[in-house]
Scaffold this motif. Sequence first.
Motif, mmCIF file in Angstrom:
data_model
loop_
_atom_site.group_PDB
_atom_site.id
_atom_site.type_symbol
_atom_site.label_atom_id
_atom_site.label_comp_id
_atom_site.label_asym_id
_atom_site.label_seq_id
_atom_site.Cartn_x
_atom_site.Cartn_y
_atom_site.Cartn_z
ATOM 1 N N GLN A 50 0.826 -1.210 0.000
ATOM 2 C CA GLN A 50 0.000 0.000 0.000
ATOM 3 C C GLN A 50 0.858 1.257 0.000
ATOM 4 O O GLN A 50 0.617 2.186 -0.772
ATOM 5 N N GLU A 51 1.849 1.300 0.866
ATOM 6 C CA GLU A 51 2.626 2.520 1.045
ATOM 7 C C GLU A 51 3.532 2.833 -0.144
ATOM 8 O O GLU A 51 3.723 3.982 -0.502
ATOM 9 N N PHE A 52 4.084 1.787 -0.765
ATOM 10 C CA PHE A 52 5.059 2.011 -1.828
ATOM 11 C C PHE A 52 4.576 1.532 -3.195
ATOM 12 O O PHE A 52 5.356 1.436 -4.136
ATOM 13 N N ASP A 53 3.298 1.197 -3.292
ATOM 14 C CA ASP A 53 2.703 0.758 -4.556
ATOM 15 C C ASP A 53 3.472 -0.413 -5.161
ATOM 16 O O ASP A 53 3.866 -0.396 -6.335
ATOM 17 N N LEU A 54 3.718 -1.428 -4.327
ATOM 18 C CA LEU A 54 4.417 -2.634 -4.768
ATOM 19 C C LEU A 54 3.407 -3.747 -4.949
ATOM 20 O O LEU A 54 2.225 -3.599 -4.647
ATOM 21 N N ASN A 55 3.873 -4.874 -5.420
ATOM 22 C CA ASN A 55 3.003 -6.028 -5.604
ATOM 23 C C ASN A 55 3.679 -7.258 -5.003
ATOM 24 O O ASN A 55 3.853 -8.265 -5.665
ATOM 25 N N LEU A 56 4.076 -7.162 -3.735
ATOM 26 C CA LEU A 56 4.762 -8.257 -3.058
ATOM 27 C C LEU A 56 3.774 -9.343 -2.675
ATOM 28 O O LEU A 56 2.643 -9.053 -2.281
ATOM 29 N N THR A 57 4.229 -10.595 -2.775
ATOM 30 C CA THR A 57 3.404 -11.720 -2.342
ATOM 31 C C THR A 57 4.146 -12.487 -1.265
ATOM 32 O O THR A 57 5.346 -12.293 -1.043
ATOM 33 N N GLU A 58 3.439 -13.376 -0.614
ATOM 34 C CA GLU A 58 4.006 -14.198 0.458
ATOM 35 C C GLU A 58 5.174 -15.052 -0.047
ATOM 36 O O GLU A 58 6.068 -15.418 0.713
ATOM 37 N N ASN A 59 5.206 -15.364 -1.333
ATOM 38 C CA ASN A 59 6.244 -16.228 -1.893
ATOM 39 C C ASN A 59 7.508 -15.482 -2.310
ATOM 40 O O ASN A 59 8.505 -16.106 -2.641
ATOM 41 N N ASP A 60 7.472 -14.145 -2.302
ATOM 42 C CA ASP A 60 8.655 -13.375 -2.689
ATOM 43 C C ASP A 60 9.762 -13.525 -1.655
ATOM 44 O O ASP A 60 9.503 -13.618 -0.455
ATOM 45 N N ASP A 61 10.996 -13.543 -2.139
ATOM 46 C CA ASP A 61 12.175 -13.651 -1.286
ATOM 47 C C ASP A 61 12.578 -12.236 -0.865
ATOM 48 O O ASP A 61 13.295 -11.546 -1.577
ATOM 49 N N LEU A 62 12.077 -11.811 0.297
ATOM 50 C CA LEU A 62 12.265 -10.446 0.776
ATOM 51 C C LEU A 62 13.000 -10.462 2.108
ATOM 52 O O LEU A 62 12.655 -11.219 3.014
ATOM 53 N N VAL A 63 14.024 -9.616 2.226
ATOM 54 C CA VAL A 63 14.735 -9.406 3.485
ATOM 55 C C VAL A 63 14.839 -7.906 3.707
ATOM 56 O O VAL A 63 15.251 -7.165 2.809
ATOM 57 N N LEU A 64 14.458 -7.482 4.896
ATOM 58 C CA LEU A 64 14.578 -6.079 5.273
ATOM 59 C C LEU A 64 15.586 -5.981 6.415
ATOM 60 O O LEU A 64 15.443 -6.673 7.424
#
Length: 168
Positions: A50-64
């Motif tokens: 919502q905040e950054f207009d992304l389309n991330l899903t639960e399956n994406d490999d994301l590390v913050l």
Amino acid sequence: VNTNDSDLDLKGVFTWDNDLYFTLNQLQNSLEKTNTNKDEWNNLLKQLNQEFDLNLTENDDLVLYEAKTFFELSFKNDSNMFDMLYANENFVLYQTKTFKQVKENKDKFVDLFQASKRYQGMSATHLKQAEQNKGNVNKNYSKALQMLLSLDYLLKNKKHTCSLDLET
């Protein structure tokens, strides 16, 4: 390793809300699917989308990475931090003004000589694992090649590349 069948790795930097720094709760150095409650993770993805207009899903490999951890790892020439600091702008989904300033000043806190030593060591490790048939041999050879090409590019251009492009 950026190949036709490779997955997409997403990385980012965040800061905790100031109020959290003064609690007794221990704050995480990074947020990723494996170290975060499933509901909290899905809420985080929803908020980022919502905040950054992304389309991330639960399956994406994301590390913050928490900002302090990001800088600590950058000072140690961690290759994941190099990927973010030297990423081609075509690969950046979203960037704050502050992080853009960090990237513009990366040469003030990144030691290219130490980074080159680290890349040599990582490449040697992947080659050794491939030769000993440990893990995915082809992936280890590919990672070793990526490290060597990145090292070559780093030393020639005083930059790092986060994408393997065999045509150049």
